[in-house]
Design a protein around this motif. Structure first.
Motif: not given
Length: 218
Positions: A122-126, A136-146, A151-156, A160-166
């Motif tokens: 939760a803190r990583v996400h925050e 908004p396009g920071n890859v490291k933040a998108l990856y870690r938010a993903g 891990e918190m159970g919200d795959a959808q 979205q985060y990981l697709t943007k990072a990819c």
């Protein structure tokens, strides 16, 4: 670390109180550039601790850097305007350095937390979202938010985060690996949902058939 300041440095446009330096009836005021240098130094020390795998000390340095910068950030301090020292007006160069240091510290804090045995997702996400507010396009933040949302159970949302990072780094194996995990989890959830509806439909048909048989026999 790149030297902040030195010859040719622009004149200080304001000053702010150094965190923890105020005394009774007086406060120690430092120039803006001195505070920026101090925060940058804290970040650099945090990076060194991180490389040494001293995660606890690294986290402490990053937090101290952010605390120093908090008093310079008009976005943060606007809610308490009038209750403390006046926020100095930063030059564009000072503003850019403050923001880039904040981005690095929040990104590095998220990285530190992911290294811990019991990661606080939760803190990583925050922390990652704070970076994404500014970049908004920071890859490291998108990856870690993903990673955190997965891990918190919200795959959808993770997808979205990981697709943007990819899209930004299509050859990054870690991004692609976690994107695949999110897609697999979504597929499992979809199959489970389909099976549930099949069971419900089948159960309904069986019940209707049984009622028809009962009525015929009577």
């Amino acid at each position: 670390m790149e030297a902040v300041g030195g010859e040719g440095r622009p004149e200080v446009q304001g000053a702010a109180a150094s965190p923890g330096s105020s005394g009774r009836g007086q406060s120690s005021v430092k120039p803006v550039w001195a505070l920026l240098e101090e925060a940058t130094q804290m970040k650099t020390e945090g990076n060194a601790f991180y490389r040494e795998k001293n995660i606890r000390s690294a986290i402490g340095r990053y937090h101290r850097a952010l605390l120093i910068l908090r008093g310079l950030d008009s976005d943060v301090m606007s809610s308490v305007k009038g209750f403390g020292p006046e926020i100095p007006a930063l030059t564009p160069e000072q503003q850019a350095l403050m923001r880039s240091t904040q981005v690095d510290c929040y990104n590095n804090l998220a990285a530190c937390l992911l290294q811990k045995k019991n990661a606080d997702y939760a803190r990583v996400h925050e922390y990652s979202l704070r970076v994404l507010q500014w970049q908004p396009g920071n890859v490291k933040a998108l990856y870690r938010a993903g990673v955190a949302t997965l891990e918190m159970g919200d795959a959808q949302t993770a997808k979205q985060y990981l697709t943007k990072a990819c899209r930004e780094q299509p050859n990054d194996t870690n991004v692609r690996k976690h994107l695949q995990k999110a897609e697999e989890k979504l597929n499992r959830e979809l199959q489970k949902e389909k099976a549930m509806y099949r069971d419900m439909f089948s159960s309904g048909l069986t019940s209707s058939s049984a009622e028809g048989v009962t009525q015929t026999d009577s």
